[in-house]
Design an enzyme around this catalytic site. Structure first.
Site, PDB file in Angstrom:
ATOM      1  N   SER A 119       9.739  -6.452  -2.979  1.00 43.59           N
ATOM      2  CA  SER A 119      11.231  -6.376  -3.825  1.00 43.59           C
ATOM      3  C   SER A 119      11.502  -7.504  -4.496  1.00 43.59           C
ATOM      4  CB  SER A 119      12.087  -5.726  -3.007  1.00 43.59           C
ATOM      5  OG  SER A 119      11.742  -4.653  -2.671  1.00 43.59           O
ATOM      6  N   HIS A 140       5.487  -2.796  -8.136  1.00 41.28           N
ATOM      7  CA  HIS A 140       6.724  -2.642  -7.477  1.00 41.28           C
ATOM      8  C   HIS A 140       7.157  -1.174  -7.655  1.00 41.28           C
ATOM      9  CE1 HIS A 140      11.389  -3.433  -6.799  1.00 41.28           C
ATOM     10  NE2 HIS A 140      11.118  -2.949  -5.682  1.00 41.28           N
ATOM     11  N   ASN A 191      15.688  -5.301  -8.746  1.00 43.75           N
ATOM     12  CA  ASN A 191      16.775  -5.827  -7.696  1.00 43.75           C
ATOM     13  C   ASN A 191      17.688  -7.237  -8.020  1.00 43.75           C
ATOM     14  OD1 ASN A 191      16.165  -4.030  -5.557  1.00 43.75           O
ATOM     15  ND2 ASN A 191      14.210  -4.777  -5.541  1.00 43.75           N
TER      16      ASN A 191
HETATM   17  P1  NAD Z   1       9.482  -0.167   6.301  1.00 42.29           P
HETATM   18  O1  NAD Z   1      10.264  -1.113   7.270  1.00 42.29           O
HETATM   19  O2  NAD Z   1       9.776   1.415   6.146  1.00 42.29           O
HETATM   20  O3  NAD Z   1       8.065  -0.353   6.582  1.00 42.29           O
HETATM   21  C1  NAD Z   1       7.322  -1.611   6.742  1.00 42.29           C
HETATM   22  C2  NAD Z   1       6.007  -1.181   7.654  1.00 42.29           C
HETATM   23  O4  NAD Z   1       5.219  -2.584   7.526  1.00 42.29           O
HETATM   24  C3  NAD Z   1       6.168  -0.816   9.113  1.00 42.29           C
HETATM   25  O5  NAD Z   1       5.657   0.488   9.302  1.00 42.29           O
HETATM   26  C4  NAD Z   1       5.592  -1.854   9.962  1.00 42.29           C
HETATM   27  O6  NAD Z   1       5.132  -1.548  11.048  1.00 42.29           O
HETATM   28  C5  NAD Z   1       4.721  -2.524   8.777  1.00 42.29           C
HETATM   29  N1  NAD Z   1       4.154  -3.790   8.851  1.00 42.29           N
HETATM   30  C6  NAD Z   1       4.855  -4.930   9.814  1.00 42.29           C
HETATM   31  N2  NAD Z   1       3.970  -6.154   9.625  1.00 42.29           N
HETATM   32  C7  NAD Z   1       2.719  -5.563   9.379  1.00 42.29           C
HETATM   33  C8  NAD Z   1       1.314  -6.248   9.117  1.00 42.29           C
HETATM   34  N3  NAD Z   1       1.257  -7.315   9.398  1.00 42.29           N
HETATM   35  N4  NAD Z   1       0.438  -5.354   8.555  1.00 42.29           N
HETATM   36  C9  NAD Z   1       0.436  -3.998   8.316  1.00 42.29           C
HETATM   37  N5  NAD Z   1       1.656  -3.608   8.431  1.00 42.29           N
HETATM   38  C10 NAD Z   1       2.842  -4.295   8.751  1.00 42.29           C
HETATM   39  O7  NAD Z   1       9.783  -0.731   5.077  1.00 42.29           O
HETATM   40  P2  NAD Z   1       9.585  -0.409   3.389  1.00 42.29           P
HETATM   41  O8  NAD Z   1      11.004   0.078   2.978  1.00 42.29           O
HETATM   42  O9  NAD Z   1       8.510   0.549   3.437  1.00 42.29           O
HETATM   43  O10 NAD Z   1       9.275  -1.617   2.760  1.00 42.29           O
HETATM   44  C11 NAD Z   1       8.159  -2.396   2.454  1.00 42.29           C
HETATM   45  C12 NAD Z   1       7.859  -3.164   1.630  1.00 42.29           C
HETATM   46  O11 NAD Z   1       8.299  -2.128   0.244  1.00 42.29           O
HETATM   47  C13 NAD Z   1       8.804  -4.287   1.287  1.00 42.29           C
HETATM   48  O12 NAD Z   1       8.539  -5.375   0.783  1.00 42.29           O
HETATM   49  C14 NAD Z   1      10.420  -3.874   0.599  1.00 42.29           C
HETATM   50  O13 NAD Z   1      10.647  -5.078   0.004  1.00 42.29           O
HETATM   51  C15 NAD Z   1       9.447  -2.929  -0.465  1.00 42.29           C
HETATM   52  N6  NAD Z   1      10.091  -2.082  -1.207  1.00 42.29           N
HETATM   53  C16 NAD Z   1      11.131  -1.268  -0.430  1.00 42.29           C
HETATM   54  C17 NAD Z   1      11.848  -0.411  -1.094  1.00 42.29           C
HETATM   55  C18 NAD Z   1      12.923   0.309  -0.471  1.00 42.29           C
HETATM   56  O14 NAD Z   1      13.726   1.174  -1.137  1.00 42.29           O
HETATM   57  N7  NAD Z   1      12.705   0.407   0.973  1.00 42.29           N
HETATM   58  C19 NAD Z   1      11.706  -0.451  -2.423  1.00 42.29           C
HETATM   59  C20 NAD Z   1      10.743  -0.709  -3.123  1.00 42.29           C
HETATM   60  C21 NAD Z   1      10.112  -1.866  -2.480  1.00 42.29           C
END
Ligand code: NAD
Length: 286
Positions: A119, A140, A191
């Site tokens: 993000s 993204h 963001n």
């Molecule tokens: P989340 O917490 O739902 O999921 C993250 C996942 O990553 C977890 O299942 C965790 O077990 C896994 N993980 C941690 N370390 C790891 C590793 N070494 N190898 C493989 N998997 C690993 O988070 P999310 O909301 O899915 O966010 C993930 C990414 O997407 C982040 O970079 C976030 O900034 C980005 N993002 C999030 C949103 C949102 O609205 N939540 C929107 C756009 C982008």
């Protein structure tokens, strides 16, 4: 570039959504996560999301079965060695992402593209953790991935035109609209604008100016947003919101991006929003 096999790292909210949409548009997918429970939950989420589409008659049971059949899961990163592109969607933490990209660079085939769904974190820095920086870019997606139209594309300083063209084409094959952030600056477009608004909403709560419900209602009805900023923060995940504010604060060096202390407290308490059952609202009680 002919992309057929898509790898996804992280099976959380974003990773499972990306895997679902890639499989929906005919790509074979391998989704990995360090946590077996996260992979199980991710597959259950995809199945539930397909059920809703079947109910709306926008997907048949046969389509659902075919979609699920195109997704394999693994806890081992080396399962991604044949992928044409790997989309990283693990937790928003720079050290973690740098390590994942270094490891991906070692396991992925030489022609593979490595992209991050971060993000806010510098794509240039992530690319620098690999020996193929010209094949790294930002892709993204928005949350929830199956419903949201936008993919923000980010070029790192080293990203080649061929890589960026392939990333754009992949997003369009997934029926997304691709908008380019021409500079790799903290928070990119969405963001950079959205998170300070959410952070300000948390300050409005912190300073006792209004209740959670009043803040959300005022912004919904007063600015015609589909949901209030605190509801949206709960959707995104408060840990992710805090991580993005820290990247904006550190990367741009301006005190206007300092995270609200109340946001920090909520994350310290483990109140991460919807995904943990509690954030600004209490979901466990519902
Ligand atoms: P989340 O917490 O739902 O999921 C993250 C996942 O990553 C977890 O299942 C965790 O077990 C896994 N993980 C941690 N370390 C790891 C590793 N070494 N190898 C493989 N998997 C690993 O988070 P999310 O909301 O899915 O966010 C993930 C990414 O997407 C982040 O970079 C976030 O900034 C980005 N993002 C999030 C949103 C949102 O609205 N939540 C929107 C756009 C982008």
């Amino acid at each position: 570039m002919n992309i057929q096999l898509v790898g996804v790292v992280g099976a959380g909210q974003m990773g499972n959504g990306i895997a679902q949409v890639a499989a929906q548009f005919g790509f074979n997918v391998i989704m990995t996560d360090v946590s077996g429970a996260a992979l199980e939950k991710g597959m259950a989420t995809i199945s539930g999301s397909c059920d809703r589409l079947v109910k709306k008659a926008t997907m048949t049971e046969a389509d659902k079965a075919a979609l699920l059949g195109r997704i394999k899961t693994s806890q081992d990163l080396s399962a991604l060695k044949e992928c044409d592109i790997i989309i990283e969607a693990a937790t928003e933490n720079i050290d973690l992402k740098l390590k994942i990209f270094k490891d991906l660079d070692a396991v992925a085939k030489p022609a593979a593209l490595l992209v991050s769904n971060t993000s806010s974190i510098s794509i240039t820095k992530i690319a620098g953790a690999t020996k193929r920086p010209e094949q790294v870019a930002g892709m993204h997606f928005m949350n929830p991935v199956p419903l949201m139209k936008l993919v923000e594309g980010i070029r790192g300083l080293q990203t080649s035109d061929a890589t960026f063209t392939a990333v754009r084409a992949l997003a369009e094959k997934m029926d997304k609209t691709f908008v380019e952030s021409t500079k790799d600056m903290p928070g990119f477009i969405v963001n950079r604008i959205l998170m300070p608004m959410i952070n300000e909403a948390v300050y409005t709560l912190h300073e006792g100016i209004a209740s959670v419900e009043a803040i959300d209602n005022a912004m919904k009805l007063g600015t015609n947003q589909p949901m209030g900023p605190l509801t949206l923060a709960d959707f995104i995940g408060l840990d992710t919101c805090l991580a993005i504010m820290n990247v904006l604060h550190d990367g741009l060096g301006d005190s206007k991006y300092r995270p609200c202390p109340l946001l920090v407290k909520y994350v310290e308490a483990g109140w991460m929003g919807r995904k943990s059952g509690r954030g600004f609202y209490n979901y466990a009680a519902k």
